[in-house]
Design a protein around this motif. Structure first.
Motif, PDB file in Angstrom:
ATOM      1  N   VAL A  54       0.870  -1.179   0.033  1.00 17.63           N
ATOM      2  CA  VAL A  54      -0.016  -0.124  -0.022  1.00 17.63           C
ATOM      3  C   VAL A  54       0.656   1.356   0.043  1.00 17.63           C
ATOM      4  CG1 VAL A  54      -1.624   1.371   1.446  1.00 17.63           C
ATOM      5  CG2 VAL A  54      -2.115  -0.974   0.856  1.00 17.63           C
ATOM      6  N   SER A 128      -7.145   1.609  -2.767  1.00 17.04           N
ATOM      7  CA  SER A 128      -6.246   2.752  -2.169  1.00 17.04           C
ATOM      8  C   SER A 128      -6.161   3.963  -2.861  1.00 17.04           C
ATOM      9  CB  SER A 128      -4.925   2.090  -1.966  1.00 17.04           C
ATOM     10  OG  SER A 128      -4.772   1.030  -1.083  1.00 17.04           O
ATOM     11  N   ASP A 131      -8.812   6.517  -1.393  1.00 11.59           N
ATOM     12  CA  ASP A 131      -8.344   6.554   0.203  1.00 11.59           C
ATOM     13  C   ASP A 131      -8.444   8.179   0.311  1.00 11.59           C
ATOM     14  OD1 ASP A 131      -8.066   6.810   2.766  1.00 11.59           O
ATOM     15  OD2 ASP A 131      -6.213   5.701   2.557  1.00 11.59           O
ATOM     16  N   ASN A 181     -10.679  -2.110   5.378  1.00 13.09           N
ATOM     17  CA  ASN A 181      -9.784  -0.830   4.586  1.00 13.09           C
ATOM     18  C   ASN A 181     -10.483  -0.113   3.180  1.00 13.09           C
ATOM     19  OD1 ASN A 181      -7.676  -0.947   6.924  1.00 13.09           O
ATOM     20  ND2 ASN A 181      -6.890  -2.538   5.836  1.00 13.09           N
ATOM     21  N   CYS A 185     -11.917   3.266   2.388  1.00  7.76           N
ATOM     22  CA  CYS A 185     -11.347   4.043   1.239  1.00  7.76           C
ATOM     23  C   CYS A 185     -12.519   4.424   0.559  1.00  7.76           C
ATOM     24  CB  CYS A 185     -10.628   3.117   0.306  1.00  7.76           C
ATOM     25  SG  CYS A 185      -8.902   2.813   0.995  1.00  7.76           S
TER      26      CYS A 185
END
Length: 470
Positions: A54, A128, A131, A181, A185
Motif C-alpha cells: 500500500v 487505495s 482513500d 480498509n 477508502c
C-alpha cells in the motif's frame, strides 16, 4: 491550538478505537480456532504483503497533500486539482504495484503457495487510490473518520463471523479483513469528492505533485518496512507455521499501533498550521503526555500477563511466543516517539531527509539483527531486533527535532516511566496467577502513581474546569 476541536477529535477517535479493539480480540480468537496455526499464518502473510504494498501506492501523496491543504485550503480550485491529481497518480501506482506482485509471486517458486492468496488480495489495492483520509486531516475534519472507521470494521467483523468455518477459508478471512480498509477508502473517497468535486488536472499539475511528494514517499515506504518486514523474515526463517505463531502477538500489537495513530492524527492535523516553536512544543508535549499515559503502563505490565493473554485469545501453543508480545509492545512505544518527533515535527518543518536518514539506520539495523538474532534466539531474537531498530530511529528523530521546538518535554517521560516502574514493582511483589487481578492491581497502582507525579498539573486542570463550568 484549537483545544475544543482537538479534544473532540481525540476523544471520538479513542472511543471508536476502544470499541474497535474489543471486536478484533474476539475475531482473532474465533479465526485462529477455525483456521489453525498454519491457516492463520498463511492468511497473515498475505495480509502483510498487501500492507507493505500500500505505501507504494500512497507514496508521499497523503503527507504532502494534507500539509498543502493545511497551508492553503481557501483556494477551492487549487484544492480540487490537488485532490484529483493525487487520485489519478495513485490509480497509476496501483496498476504498477499489482503488475509487480503478479510477476514476483509467479516467478519465484518459494512464493508459489501464496500466489493465489496475494493475487486475489491485490485487487483491493486499487481502492487505495480513492482513500481520502488525508483530505480530512488537511482541513481539520478528522473526527468524521471515526464514523467511517467504526462502520467499516463492523461490516468486516460480521462477514468474518458468518463465513469463516474451516482452514480452507484462509483466503476468505484475509479478504474480509482487508475489506474494512476498502470500505474506509470508499467512505472517505465519497466524502471528499462530494465536498471537492473532481476537476481534471493537467499533466503538469500531476508532475508537480509527484515531484513534491517524492521525499515524503521515502519516509512512508521506509516506515512500513520497519513496521512489517519482521514477518517476511520470520517466514524465511521458520516457515508458514512460524508466521502463524509470530502473527498472534504481532496482530495484538498492531491493534495498539492503530490506537497510537488515532492519538497522533488529530495533533498532526492541528500542527500543519502551527508556525512558532512554542506552540509546536506545546502540541508535542500534549501528544507525548497522552501517548505515554497509555503506553507506559502497558509496556511495564505486559510482562506479567503476556502468556495468559496469548493463551486466552489464541491457544496454549502460543505460550511459546509470549515474550514476543512484550518485546513488540516495547517496539511500538519507540514507533510512537518516532511519529511524534518525525512526522509531527520534522516532516512539518521540511526536514524530511533527517527522518529518512533515521529510518534507514534503524531499518537496516533491524533487518540485519533480525537474521542474526533470529538464528540464535528464535522468535524472541527477531522481536528484539525490531525493538533495537525502532529505538534507534526514535532516538535519532528526537535529537533532530530539538532544533525546531522551544523545549523538550523530558519531564513527562520521566514522570510516566517512574509511575509505570512503581506499578511493575508492585506487581512483582504481589504476584497473582489470576490475570484479571493482576491487571486491576496494576491499574490501581498506576492510577495513584500518576496522580502523585502529576499532582500539580491536576490542580491546574481542576481550577480550569471549576472556572470554565462552575
Amino acid at each position: 491550538m484549537h483545544k475544543k476541536r482537538l479534544s473532540v477529535s481525540v476523544l471520538l477517535l479513542l472511543l471508536v478505537e476502544i470499541v474497535n479493539k474489543v471486536f478484533p480480540l474476539y475475531i482473532i480468537h474465533f479465526v485462529q480456532k477455525k483456521l489453525g496455526v498454519e491457516g492463520f499464518g498463511y492468511a497473515q502473510f498475505g495480509i502483510s504483503i498487501i500492507e507493505m504494498a500500500v505505501p507504494f501506492i500512497v507514496f508521499g501523496y497523503h503527507n504532502f497533500g494534507s500539509i498543502e491543504l493545511g497551508r492553503s485550503n481557501e483556494d477551492a480550485e487549487k484544492t480540487r486539482k490537488l485532490i484529483s491529481s493525487i487520485f489519478i497518480l495513485k490509480l497509476f501506482h496501483a496498476a504498477l504495484v499489482f503488475a509487480f506482485l503478479s510477476a514476483v509471486f509467479t516467478a519465484i517458486p518459494a512464493y508459489h503457495p501464496y500466489r493465489s492468496l496475494v493475487l486475489i488480495l491485490s485487487f483491493m489495492l486499487f481502492f487505495s487510490s480513492i482513500d481520502s483520509l488525508w483530505v480530512q486531516v488537511g482541513v481539520q475534519k478528522v473526527a468524521i473518520f471515526s464514523f467511517f472507521n467504526g462502520a467499516s470494521k463492523l461490516i468486516s467483523f460480521l462477514l468474518i463471523i458468518f463465513t469463516i468455518s474451516t482452514p480452507d477459508d484462509a483466503i476468505l478471512y484475509a479478504a474480509f479483513t482487508l475489506m474494512a480498509n476498502v470500505l474506509i477508502c470508499i467512505f472517505t473517497g465519497i466524502y471528499s469528492f462530494r465536498k471537492f468535486p473532481f476537476l481534471k488536472p493537467s499533466r503538469q499539475d500531476m508532475w508537480e505533485v509527484f515531484k513534491a511528494s517524492r521525499v515524503y514517499a521515502a519516509v512512508v515506504i521506509l516506515t512500513v518496512v520497519l513496521e512489517r518486514i519482521d514477518l517476511v523474515i520470520v517466514e524465511k526463517l521458520f516457515g508458514v507455521k512460524g508466521v502463524g505463531l509470530y502473527s498472534g502477538p504481532l496482530r495484538l500489537v498492531h491493534s495498539v499501533n492503530q490506537l497510537i495513530g488515532v492519538v497522533i492524527l488529530p495533533f498532526f492535523s492541528e500542527m500543519v498550521s502551527v508556525q512558532d516553536s512554542r506552540s509546536l512544543a506545546n502540541h508535542t508535549r500534549a501528544s507525548i503526555v497522552v501517548l505515554m499515559a497509555i503506553l507506559a503502563p502497558s509496556v511495564a505490565g505486559i510482562w506479567f500477563v503476556d502468556q495468559q493473554i496469548l493463551e486466552l485469545i489464541f491457544s496454549p501453543e502460543y505460550s511459546s511466543v509470549n515474550r514476543v508480545l512484550s518485546l513488540l509492545l516495547l517496539g511500538i512505544t519507540c514507533s510512537a516517539m518516532s511519529l511524534v518527533f518525525g512526522f509531527n515535527i520534522l516532516m512539518l518543518r521540511d526536514a524530511q531527509w533527517k527522518v529518512i536518514g533515521s529510518l534507514i539506520v534503524g531499518g537496516s539495523l533491524s533487518i540485519v539483527l533480525a537474521f542474526v538474532l533470529g538464528n540464535i534466539w528464535g522468535y524472541e531474537g527477531v522481536a528484539t531486533a525490531v525493538v533495537i531498530g525502532k529505538a534507534t530511529t526514535a532516538i535519532l528523530t528526537a535529537i533532530f527535532a530539538l532544533k525546531f521546538i522551544s523545549y523538550f518535554p523530558w519531564q513527562d517521560f520521566v514522570k510516566t516511566i517512574f509511575a509505570a516502574s512503581l506499578m511493575a514493582a508492585g506487581l512483582h511483589f504481589i504476584p497473582s496467577d489470576n490475570m484479571l487481578i493482576t491487571i486491576l492491581s496494576g491499574a490501581v497502582i498506576y492510577f495513584f502513581a500518576i496522580v502523585i507525579v502529576y499532582f500539580k498539573d491536576l490542580g491546574h486542570v481542576a481550577k480550569y474546569i471549576k472556572g470554565r463550568f462552575f
